[in-house]
Design an enzyme around this catalytic site. Structure first.
Site, PDB file in Angstrom:
ATOM      1  N   LYS A  95       0.856  -1.188   0.000  1.00 48.77           N
ATOM      2  CA  LYS A  95       0.000   0.000   0.000  1.00 48.77           C
ATOM      3  C   LYS A  95       0.895   1.241   0.000  1.00 48.77           C
ATOM      4  CE  LYS A  95      -3.844   1.974   2.735  1.00 48.77           C
ATOM      5  NZ  LYS A  95      -4.649   1.795   3.963  1.00 48.77           N
ATOM      6  N   SER A 119      -9.684   1.658   3.162  1.00 44.09           N
ATOM      7  CA  SER A 119      -8.814   2.448   2.309  1.00 44.09           C
ATOM      8  C   SER A 119      -7.797   1.619   1.528  1.00 44.09           C
ATOM      9  CB  SER A 119      -8.070   3.475   3.162  1.00 44.09           C
ATOM     10  OG  SER A 119      -7.173   2.841   4.052  1.00 44.09           O
ATOM     11  N   SER A 121      -9.658  -0.732   7.351  1.00 46.95           N
ATOM     12  CA  SER A 121      -9.094  -0.492   6.018  1.00 46.95           C
ATOM     13  C   SER A 121      -8.386  -1.681   5.373  1.00 46.95           C
ATOM     14  CB  SER A 121      -8.133   0.697   6.070  1.00 46.95           C
ATOM     15  OG  SER A 121      -8.861   1.893   6.044  1.00 46.95           O
TER      16      SER A 121
END
Lengths: 487, 493
Positions: A81, A156, A180
């Site tokens: 990420k 997210s 997330s």
């Protein structure tokens, strides 16, 4: 037809690499070419460096040839990420503010992945500064759900879940502040684990809410999550909130722990707002456990209704302070319109941050302000203690808690315009962060329209072994995460 | 202190002063990062991802800084908090890389305590009045970077950012510029004594802000306070406070009103100007730093630090007065420099003549060091050698004038006093008893008039014999031995 390399599991590929049936270069090439083929429609990556990945793969193959393999992750392409620092690679947090920022250092998980021999592959899209539940808050572009390109992948860590589901990585890392990792895992049909707070170092993780953030693995199977967690977990001198605990061999423990588990079903997690198809799929998972001889009993987490409020006070307060460093002075976006230093702050931050980030900074600044602190921040901390106590009380009678991960399956891109409606996506995941507990989302089927569904297992503090074993008991038989979308 | 009115009808005012003193802790690394500390390095070289607040960087407590503040607290008699935690003080300024400062809000490491001060006595030979100024707290925080302003832009150097910094807050218990001066002098000496800081104000290692108000004598309520900043030498602190007290008194006497504000004092011009008013004060939005865990300071930790605490200057002074019976003036020179006091004690212990050793140090050693612009650490005369010199003089082997000569050479060469005296032929001839006795006999024989006077009871007549003896001895005879030998011979003649 055999499963293509890019859709195989980490465990399988590790086995095949160990047997020299394939090379890391071959595997990495397969992942890269798959990415080139589907990325135009998925858009999971913010940036990727194929040459760098291929060089890492070659190094891995050389190690293996020299008899110096570093274990199951050696040679496996793992996506990160874009909130985790990788030396000499962009670190944008999907924000205009950091659009041109290149990290001069490796985060601790990055160092550990390198030490385990993983091929670090790409910077994965997310909501800006990890604030959001759909990855639509990325300043660069939205990411599509590989199961339905008109839908969001969750957030997210939506880039991490979408890349995995689309075969653009073998495993990925996400970060989870209020759900997330778990929510996008559920929405993309993969496994996502949020470890106990303090198990995985946050050094090198772009901070959103320091007391809630945790990095965790996203994988196709629970077994893969156990392998990846083992590589990144453990005490780190550079993170004062990192726990001094022994890290067991999570993968080996999967086989040793066969249950049956006492499973608690928190009644507050099955109320209004839960999609019937999701409810039904989760109920089938519960039935499966019952069939394994597990005792399933209702439990209550009475302060659940306050989780969302508590979270949006604590998380935004911490964010308002954590994001103060993005001021255009030392690095990051700097406005060219500024007249003086105060104006430089205003203009750079006005131009550099997106709407959701600004909303949370304003909220957080407000709740910490003189005269409001006691009523908001201090009170929220007290409620947080009560929320944690709810969980610990429940764990006196059960081993794990089972809930839906997300109240709804993937929704359409652009569908949720009201921030509050978006916040409700995390209603089942937020309490876990406030309580600092480990929790995993396990895929458990599909809706009638083919969208993935996941259930969540929540474990005792630091009982990742028990949690993974319980999840594995379901996953090894059902293996929904091995299903592949047609792209 | 009451401030006399400028006209007979005016009110007498009392000043009330509280000081906030920032002291940089001498530590190898920064308070929340592993990069080193220092002064005068190339700008922005003492930095790392943590100091520069790069995305993802996290602070980690440097325990050496905590040791230092605990030591400061123990030296000043503070209560050491069993638990201390870290808070974020949020404000935007380019010298603060995170735009928040890690500090301590409600649980500082040290609470209470006091600083003992001495005010000027009636003369420099007489000890002045002592007072104990109570402290509110001492907390630990991180220093900020340094800005330098050009004509069109400003530059920032983060080398200083993250240096461990203590903030020592006094109660509003000082009442004059002189008391503030004495407070800082004593506090500074204590910090240097403890090895906590070098307190070099030119390098910003000690910085002081003063909160000053005045009130009519007898009034209990505090007046409106004014904060005075940028007092960057101890003299400027004294002058700035005196100036501010005068300003406030003059303002009230004109019928004016004192407004709560922060003022900047310019020591070179002796003037001050307003920086900001109360309305412009920041809301720092303090909250506990979630990146750092609260820290428990247990008894064992405190005891470990206590074992390293030195005797404080005033305690030492009282002991020197008592134990060595030194005059106040000597103690007031010796005790303020820990190394000098240690030097004295070693030399005094070795020679058993404390006052003589003290005089040599205060008069001769310090003079030579001053001339050579050298420090005690660079001094080539060891306490043992000074003690030997004292012993040589005491035994009569060296007369004072020769000893001074010997000392000068000791200072230059580091050689032992005996060796120098031999080399230069400065030793008294006392050791050779036969020769001395013969010179004495000759002198008595040559001066029957003096002999008669002496026998008649005029004791001072003995001096008449000494000159020829000294002449025969080429000045090297030990006067005491000459006197003794003459008396013995005279008694028998």
């Amino acid at each position: 037809m055999p499963v293509p390399l890019h859709f195989q599991t980490l465990a399988e590929l590790a086995d095949r690499l160990a047997k020299r049936e394939i090379s890391s270069l071959e595997l990495t090439r397969a992942v890269i070419s798959r990415t080139e083929a589907v990325e135009k429609s998925v858009r999971a990556f913010n940036s990727r460096d194929a040459a760098d990945a291929l060089a890492q793969a070659e190094a891995s193959d050389a190690r293996r040839a020299a008899g110096q393999s570093r274990g199951p992750l050696d040679g496996i392409p793992v996506g990160l990420k874009d909130v985790i620092a990788v030396k000499d690679q962009p670190l944008t947090a999907s924000s205009r503010m950091l659009a041109n920022f290149v990290s001069p250092y490796d985060g601790t998980v990055t160092t550990r992945l390198r030490r385990a021999g993983a091929v670090l592959w790409g910077r994965l899209n997310c909501d800006e500064f990890a604030m959001g539940s759909s990855t639509e808050n990325s300043a660069f572009h939205p990411t599509s759900n590989p199961w339905d390109l008109t839908c969001v992948p969750g957030g997210s860590s939506g880039g991490s879940s979408a890349a995995l589901a689309a075969g653009e990585a073998i495993a990925t890392l996400g970060s989870d502040t209020g759900g997330s990792i778990r929510q996008p895992a559920a929405l993309c049909g993969v496994v996502g684990l949020k470890p106990t707070y303090g198990l995985v170092s946050r050094f090198g993780l772009v901070a959103y809410a320091s007391s809630l953030d945790q990095i965790g693995p996203m994988t196709r199977t629970v077994e893969d999550a156990a392998i990846l967690l083992g590589a990144i977990a453990g005490h780190d001198e550079r993170d004062s909130t990192s726990l001094r605990v022994e890290i067991p061999d999570y993968r080996a423990e999967l086989a040793g722990r066969r249950g049956p588990w006492r499973i608690g079903i928190p009644r507050e997690y099955f109320g209004a707002g839960l999609d019937p198809e999701v409810a039904a799929a989760v109920e089938r998972a519960v039935e499966y456990y019952r069939g394994l001889g597990c005792e399933v009993r209702p439990v209550s987490l009475p302060h659940t209704e306050h989780c969302l409020d508590t979270y949006y006070i604590i998380a935004t307060a911490e964010a308002s302070s954590n994001l103060a460093r993005y001021d255009g002075v030392r690095y990051g976006h700097r406005s060219t319109k500024a007249k003086d230093i105060v104006d430089l702050y205003f203009q750079s931050r006005a131009e550099g941050f997106g709407a959701e980030v600004k909303r949370r900074i304003i909220l957080g600044t407000y709740v910490l302000s003189s005269g409001y602190y006691d009523a908001f921040y201090l009170r929220a901390q007290k409620v947080r203690t009560l929320i944690r106590r709810d969980f610990l009380d429940a764990f006196r009678g059960v081993d794990v808690l089972l809930t839906p991960t997300s109240p709804i399956p993937a929704f359409k891109l652009g569908e949720k315009t009201d921030p509050l409606a978006m916040y409700l996506c995390d209603i089942y995941t937020i309490g876990v962060n406030l309580a600092g507990l480990p929790a995993i989302s396990v895929p458990c089927g599909f809706t009638g329209t083919g969208l993935p569904i996941g259930f969540q297992l929540i474990g005792r503090p630091l009982d990742e072994s028990g949690l993974l074993a319980a999840a594995h008991a379901y996953d090894r038989v059902h293996a929904w995460g091995r299903k592949t979308p047609s792209l | 202190m009451s401030l006399s009115p400028s006209s007979p009808s005016a009110t007498c005012y009392e000043a009330v002063i509280g000081l906030e003193v920032h002291v940089q802790i001498k530590a190898a690394s920064k308070v929340f990062a592993s990069v080193g500390t220092g002064y005068g390095h190339e700008p922005n070289t003492l930095t790392d991802p943590v100091v520069l607040a790069l995305p993802g960087a996290l602070p980690v407590m440097n325990k050496a800084a905590l040791d230092a503040i605990i030591k400061a607290g123990l030296l000043l008699g503070c209560r050491i908090s069993p638990v201390c935690k870290w808070d974020r003080k949020n404000y935007f300024y380019p010298d603060s890389p995170k735009n928040y400062q890690i500090s301590q809000y409600d649980l500082p490491v040290c609470l209470g305590g006091e600083v003992e001060i001495e005010l000027a006595g009636p003369s420099r030979n007489v000890m002045g009045e002592h007072k104990r100024i109570p402290l509110t707290r001492i907390h630990l925080e991180e220093d900020v970077g340094k800005l330098s302003h050009g004509t069109i832009d400003s530059l920032v150097d983060y080398n200083r950012a993250g240096t461990p910094l203590m903030e020592i807050v006094s109660e509003p218990a000082l009442h004059s510029a002189e008391e503030a001066y004495a407070y800082l002098t004593s506090l500074r000496a204590t910090m240097i004594y403890g090895g906590i800081s070098d307190c070099d104000m030119e390098k910003g290692q000690l910085r002081c802000d003063a909160n000053i108000s005045i009130r009519p004598v007898g009034e209990k309520k505090l007046g409106t306070k004014v904060e005075l900043k940028n007092l960057n030498s101890i003299s400027f602190v004294r002058d700035g406070i005196a100036h501010e007290i005068r300003r406030q008194v003059a303002l009230l006497e004109r019928g004016g009103v004192i407004t709560q504000e922060t003022r900047d004092y310019d020591g070179t011009t002796g003037t001050s100007q307003s920086l900001r008013s109360k309305e412009e004060a920041h809301d720092y939005r303090y909250f506990p730093d979630p990146d750092l865990m609260p820290l428990a300071v247990d008894e064992a930790w405190k005891e470990r630090i206590r074992a390293t605490c030195p005797e404080l200057p005033f305690h030492k002074q009282r002991r020197f007065l008592e134990q060595y019976q030194l005059p106040y003036t000597l103690t007031s020179v010796l005790v303020w420099d820990r190394a000098l006091a240690d030097y004295f004690e070693e030399a005094a212990g070795l020679c058993g003549k404390a006052q003589a050793a003290g005089n040599w140090i205060v008069n001769d050693l310090l003079r030579e060091l001053g001339n050579a612009k050298a420090t005690l650490a660079e001094c080539r005369v060891a306490p043992r050698q000074l003690a030997e010199l004292v012993k040589l003089v005491d035994a009569g082997t060296l007369i004072t004038a020769s000893a001074r000569e010997v000392f000068t050479e000791m200072f230059a060469t580091g050689d032992d006093p005996g060796v120098i005296a031999d080399r230069r032929g400065l030793k008294s001839a006392a050791a050779d008893g036969n020769e001395l006795e013969q010179w004495c006999r000759d002198s008595i024989a040559a001066n029957p008039k003096a002999l008669a006077e002496f026998k008649a009871g005029k004791d001072s007549a003995i001096n008449a014999f000494k000159g020829p003896v000294m002449k025969a001895a080429k000045g090297k005879a030990n006067p005491k031995a000459v006197d003794e030998t003459l008396r013995r011979l005279l008694a028998n003649s």
